[in-house]
Design an enzyme around this catalytic site. Sequence first.
Site, mmCIF file in Angstrom:
data_model
loop_
_atom_site.group_PDB
_atom_site.id
_atom_site.type_symbol
_atom_site.label_atom_id
_atom_site.label_comp_id
_atom_site.label_asym_id
_atom_site.label_seq_id
_atom_site.Cartn_x
_atom_site.Cartn_y
_atom_site.Cartn_z
ATOM 1 N N LYS A 202 0.856 -1.184 0.000
ATOM 2 C CA LYS A 202 0.000 0.000 0.000
ATOM 3 C C LYS A 202 0.890 1.232 0.000
ATOM 4 C CE LYS A 202 -3.536 2.435 2.623
ATOM 5 N NZ LYS A 202 -4.531 2.363 3.698
ATOM 6 N N LYS A 256 -2.251 -1.413 -3.829
ATOM 7 C CA LYS A 256 -3.124 -0.246 -3.714
ATOM 8 C C LYS A 256 -2.307 1.024 -3.766
ATOM 9 C CE LYS A 256 -6.124 1.875 -0.337
ATOM 10 N NZ LYS A 256 -6.493 1.918 1.042
#
Length: 335
Positions: A202, A256
């Site tokens: 992330k 992400k």
Amino acid sequence: MRLTVAPTPTSRFRRLRASPALRALAQENTLSVQDLIWPVFVRDGVGLRQPIASMPGVDRLSVDLVVKAAEEAASLGIPALCLFPYTDPAKKTEDCAEAWNPDNLANRAIRAIKDAVPEIAVMTDVALDPYNALGHDGLVRDGIILNDETIEALVKMSLAQAEAGADILGPSDMMDGRIGAMRSALEAAGHKDVTIMSYAAKYASAFYGPFRDAVGASGALKGDKKTYQMNPANSLEALRLIERDLTEGADMVMVKPGMAYLDIIHRVKATFGAPTYAYQVSGEYAMIQAAAQNGWIDGDRVMLESLMAFRRAGCDGVLTYFAPQAARAIRAGQV
Ligand code: PBG
């Protein structure tokens, strides 16, 4: 793999593009409603649907309407919903205790969905930011985001969510070591079949802006998340994080944001072959919606093309705010 290409006219690539039937036969990747996970924002109240200005078409829903959304997802064939709570600012504290309250908004929503639509998988967010008066995903002391103390809180939060009936826990916090701690706590508490989708890679991204409005974290957050989320310039670090989280017991891994990180998705799938997901985040959704609403792009086609790109890159599934719209388009035969 060796790609053999005869010179033209022996080979003419346009032969296989000449009709819908031939194009269908030669299509390498597919997009199905089964590939979609629908993130929804939950708020207090009854019968309430509150639009989010920076995410046109997405609303915060009270629990009763989240149940309706789950019914809609089930009827469309979408396998999973992912819940994000919009917490009353009065319940946000520096110790984030509301995060592991068995009756907090997220846990009430999990129970309500599992009661009404048990076949829908419910995914959660495991991170402290919706409950943190300081807006960070971890506990903060003297301006430092604490790793190990945060993990203790995340474990309590995970157990409360598992107890409420969650199928997939989604740690989005980026603390080191949380997957192993969650996995052993789940085993010890008898939650052997609760799965973990780690937000393993992330990035510290500006694409999360509209989400922070949606969960009401924008105002609280001071500074940035760069001491725990990844530097967008790095890719080998992503592979090492994925390997670490798989080793600690993640069942699924996520990259992400999505569209700007397709190279990472591809490398993750090619390297590990594990169930791999992307989060097409709020800023990606907002950009496509804004351009579509201005008539600058064909919203449905750009949406479907972006989702197919995730499949081509190696994703088994995608978290996307477009899930119901995409499901309808897929069912109508637009892909
Ligand atoms: C926070 C969290 C974020 C998102 C999911 N979980 C935002 C952040 O890290 O600041 C972003 C999702 C999106 O932008 O759609 N734990």
